[in-house]
Write a protein that holds these residues in place. Structure first.
Motif, PDB file in Angstrom:
ATOM      1  N   GLN A  17      54.731  64.424  52.766  1.00 46.52           N
ATOM      2  CA  GLN A  17      55.435  63.351  52.070  1.00 46.52           C
ATOM      3  C   GLN A  17      56.516  63.913  51.132  1.00 46.52           C
ATOM      4  OE1 GLN A  17      52.172  64.070  51.736  1.00 46.52           O
ATOM      5  NE2 GLN A  17      50.878  62.249  51.935  1.00 46.52           N
TER       6      GLN A  17
ATOM      7  N   ASN B 296      58.003  59.057  54.027  1.00 48.83           N
ATOM      8  CA  ASN B 296      57.039  59.596  54.993  1.00 48.83           C
ATOM      9  C   ASN B 296      55.611  59.409  54.479  1.00 48.83           C
ATOM     10  OD1 ASN B 296      56.253  60.892  57.402  1.00 48.83           O
ATOM     11  ND2 ASN B 296      56.281  62.925  56.439  1.00 48.83           N
TER      12      ASN B 296
ATOM     13  N   ARG C 127      53.065  59.510  57.015  1.00 45.28           N
ATOM     14  CA  ARG C 127      53.192  60.766  57.756  1.00 45.28           C
ATOM     15  C   ARG C 127      53.523  60.513  59.237  1.00 45.28           C
ATOM     16  NH1 ARG C 127      48.043  63.611  57.473  1.00 45.28           N
ATOM     17  NH2 ARG C 127      49.158  65.576  57.759  1.00 45.28           N
TER      18      ARG C 127
ATOM     19  N   ILE D 102      56.664  60.413  60.344  1.00 46.78           N
ATOM     20  CA  ILE D 102      57.863  61.193  60.676  1.00 46.78           C
ATOM     21  C   ILE D 102      57.486  62.649  60.937  1.00 46.78           C
ATOM     22  CG2 ILE D 102      60.094  62.005  59.782  1.00 46.78           C
ATOM     23  CD1 ILE D 102      60.196  59.364  58.147  1.00 46.78           C
ATOM     24  N   ASP D 103      56.696  63.243  60.047  1.00 47.44           N
ATOM     25  CA  ASP D 103      56.255  64.630  60.216  1.00 47.44           C
ATOM     26  C   ASP D 103      55.006  64.859  59.385  1.00 47.44           C
ATOM     27  OD1 ASP D 103      56.120  67.582  60.203  1.00 47.44           O
ATOM     28  OD2 ASP D 103      58.173  67.490  60.972  1.00 47.44           O
ATOM     29  N   LYS D 104      53.989  65.437  60.012  1.00 53.40           N
ATOM     30  CA  LYS D 104      52.714  65.657  59.330  1.00 53.40           C
ATOM     31  C   LYS D 104      52.605  67.040  58.693  1.00 53.40           C
ATOM     32  CE  LYS D 104      49.725  62.543  62.018  1.00 53.40           C
ATOM     33  NZ  LYS D 104      50.790  61.781  62.681  1.00 53.40           N
TER      34      LYS D 104
ATOM     35  N   HIS E 137      60.531  71.122  57.217  1.00 55.33           N
ATOM     36  CA  HIS E 137      59.076  71.179  57.381  1.00 55.33           C
ATOM     37  C   HIS E 137      58.676  72.459  58.104  1.00 55.33           C
ATOM     38  CE1 HIS E 137      57.941  66.918  56.336  1.00 55.33           C
ATOM     39  NE2 HIS E 137      59.250  66.780  56.507  1.00 55.33           N
TER      40      HIS E 137
ATOM     41  N   TYR F 270      64.953  66.768  58.326  1.00 51.10           N
ATOM     42  CA  TYR F 270      65.254  65.345  58.403  1.00 51.10           C
ATOM     43  C   TYR F 270      66.223  64.967  57.294  1.00 51.10           C
ATOM     44  CZ  TYR F 270      61.010  65.476  61.258  1.00 51.10           C
ATOM     45  OH  TYR F 270      60.069  65.783  62.210  1.00 51.10           O
TER      46      TYR F 270
ATOM     47  N   TYR G 217      67.571  62.032  54.947  1.00 50.76           N
ATOM     48  CA  TYR G 217      67.127  60.754  54.388  1.00 50.76           C
ATOM     49  C   TYR G 217      68.215  60.154  53.508  1.00 50.76           C
ATOM     50  CZ  TYR G 217      62.144  61.768  55.484  1.00 50.76           C
ATOM     51  OH  TYR G 217      60.935  62.031  56.101  1.00 50.76           O
TER      52      TYR G 217
ATOM     53  N   CYS H 155      61.356  53.798  55.179  1.00 53.06           N
ATOM     54  CA  CYS H 155      60.818  54.400  56.404  1.00 53.06           C
ATOM     55  C   CYS H 155      60.119  53.308  57.205  1.00 53.06           C
ATOM     56  CB  CYS H 155      59.830  55.511  56.071  1.00 53.06           C
ATOM     57  SG  CYS H 155      60.560  56.885  55.140  1.00 53.06           S
TER      58      CYS H 155
ATOM     59  N   LYS I 223      67.425  63.928  62.759  1.00 54.42           N
ATOM     60  CA  LYS I 223      66.359  64.922  62.908  1.00 54.42           C
ATOM     61  C   LYS I 223      66.977  66.200  63.486  1.00 54.42           C
ATOM     62  CE  LYS I 223      62.219  65.993  65.653  1.00 54.42           C
ATOM     63  NZ  LYS I 223      61.302  65.504  66.698  1.00 54.42           N
TER      64      LYS I 223
END
Length: 505
Positions: A44, A60, A63, A65-67, A87, A93, A95, A101, A133
């Motif tokens: 996040q 996010n 989560r 978008i990406d964990k 990440h 990413y 924003y 989101c 992305k």
């Protein structure tokens, strides 16, 4: 007035996830409000205002978008609302703080792709985050940095590559490969002409943005390099002719977050068109901190930036091995053994080292005896590095007694072959070692640190150069402020009254 360090203006405790990185928006910051982005280990990103305490947005959150862990977050230069997040998945990413989101995982459409990177746009009926992305390299994307003018983006990844991209046109400008292992940190020079990286090869590497090549490596750390940073206040250019500016005063103010420079003449960097018109004296100062708890300061000077003749001049002769000087760096004090010891260049060899503390400067030396001794130091230093890097770290304490000398040719045929095998098995079957992507150790100047000092008990994680001080922080949680020469009395008097812990040095 000095801040009251005993009373934080804001304090937050997080459960289930940890803050990993942050960035202030210096464009919109005022005395009453500041926009702070915080990235977290679960993926996040939070926007908060620690002064107003009113603004708080979470990106996010689900989560979707990406964990993976957030490794780096930065505001896009010159923007009040755009920010970029990297990440450990290898993705970045873009924003906009004004957008939300989605409640479902985003769908992407390929926008542009090139060598080892791809950019996708987010497909949705209404505009939502993320706007773009980016997929860069293989493995975790450890850090990125915008150029001073905001047009280019330098990314370093766990695959060992530095990639410099044009942020606006989405094109690859150039790449570089680490000696081995991942690259962990990256920084631009204040004029945008050079990039310094650090990583798991224990080296700092200087890369020319204009020439797209490695121009020097620095060996002083005994473990991974975690942060590299240029010191804009000691970086200077002195010229006999009138200066040509590479940026406006506004650019420099943006770069240094609106702080007025103490000496604007020293801070202005000239534009180099050719080696014939090069400045009389050039000095770039940068620093690095690492997991070995050491702070190193480095000088990058004209003999490295503008070499007078090729570096490959007769340094492979075996007769230089007869030099009686000990390996470079092994003489004098050991910075890792005593917190009070400082290693300064010149202790290990009889003749004084040049201003840049760069070993290969002997290539332009006129005295044959000096050249012979210095060449011996170069070969010894490189052989010491080669054995350091290829042996298990547990055996490092034996290195002091390890006095073998190799010729350059011997190193090239033995150590480099082993490194080639390492590189080949990991990520690059094309054998980048010995190519422009990753020149061999003997192909580029090897810098020695101006200062190499143990300043902590745990790995160092922060290095910031300010006008009157240097700030460092370590894994143990200590934040230390180091006064610049001539500023000791001022800092001490301000902080003794406000700091209950007395951690200011």
């Amino acid at each position: 007035q000095a801040a009251d360090l005993s009373k934080p203006i804001d304090k937050r405790i997080y459960k289930g996830t940890q803050p990993t990185c942050h960035d202030f928006n210096h464009l919109t910051a005022t005395a009453e409000s500041v926009s702070l982005l915080v990235g977290f280990s679960a993926g996040q990103v939070q926007l908060i205002d620690p002064i107003k305490k009113e603004t708080s947005k979470l990106f996010n959150e689900e989560r979707l978008i990406d964990k993976s862990r957030v490794t780096c977050v930065k505001w896009v230069p010159g923007s009040e609302s755009l920010f970029l997040v990297a990440h450990s998945s290898g993705n970045m990413y873009l924003y906009n703080v004004e957008h939300t989101c989605g409640t479902t995982a985003p769908h992407y459409q390929l926008f542009k792709q090139g060598e080892s990177f791809a950019v996708h746009t987010c497909k949705s009926k209404s505009t939502r985050n993320p706007l773009l992305k980016w997929t860069v390299g293989e493995g975790a994307l450890n850090e990125f940095a915008f150029s001073p003018d905001g047009k280019f983006l330098a990314c370093v990844s766990q695959d060992g590559f530095l990639r410099v991209l044009n942020f606006d046109s989405v094109e690859l400008h150039g790449t570089m490969k680490s000696y081995f292992g991942g690259l962990l940190c990256v920084c631009w020079s204040p004029d945008g002409k050079y990039i310094v990286t650090g990583g798991e090869d224990d080296l700092v590497t200087v890369w020319s943005f204009l020439d797209c090549r490695v121009i020097a490596r620095g060996h002083g750390h005994k473990s991974w390099v975690s942060v590299v940073a240029f010191d804009p206040y000691t970086t200077s250019v002195e010229e006999s002719d009138p200066m040509e500016f590479s940026g406006s005063d506004e650019d420099f103010q943006d770069l240094h977050f609106g702080r007025d420079r103490a000496n604007s003449t020293q801070s202005r960097l000239s534009k180099r068109n050719s080696t014939d018109s090069r400045p009389v004296s050039v000095t770039y100062r940068f620093g690095s901190v690492g997991q070995d708890t050491q702070l190193c300061l480095w000088d990058l000077t004209e003999d490295i930036l503008f070499p007078h003749q090729p570096l490959s001049r007769a340094r492979t002769h075996t007769n230089v091995m007869n030099a009686t000087s000990p390996p470079a760096g092994s003489g004098g004090t050991n910075p890792g053994s005593n917190g009070n010891s400082i290693t300064t260049p010149g202790n290990s060899v009889p003749p004084p080292l040049p201003r840049s503390n760069s070993l290969p400067h002997s290539a332009v030396s006129n005295a044959g005896s000096k050249s012979s001794v210095m060449d011996g130091a170069i070969a010894s230093g490189v052989s010491k590095f080669a054995t350091l890097s290829l042996h298990d770290r547990k055996e490092r304490h034996h290195e002091k007694d390890h006095k073998r000398n190799h010729s350059m040719g011997h190193i090239s045929s033995k150590s480099s072959d082993k490194l080639n095998l390492v590189t080949k098995t990991k990520t690059d079957p094309a054998k980048t070692l010995g190519t422009p992507l990753c020149p061999r150790m003997e192909d580029v100047p090897l810098l020695e640190p101006l200062i190499c000092k143990k300043i902590a008990h745990e790995r160092l994680t922060v290095l910031i150069f300010l006008e009157d001080c240097i700030v460092t922080a370590c894994q143990e949680g200590f934040i230390c402020t180091w006064a610049r020469p001539g500023k000791v009395g001022l800092l001490s008097s301000q902080n003794q009254a406000n700091s209950p812990s007395g951690t200011v040095v």
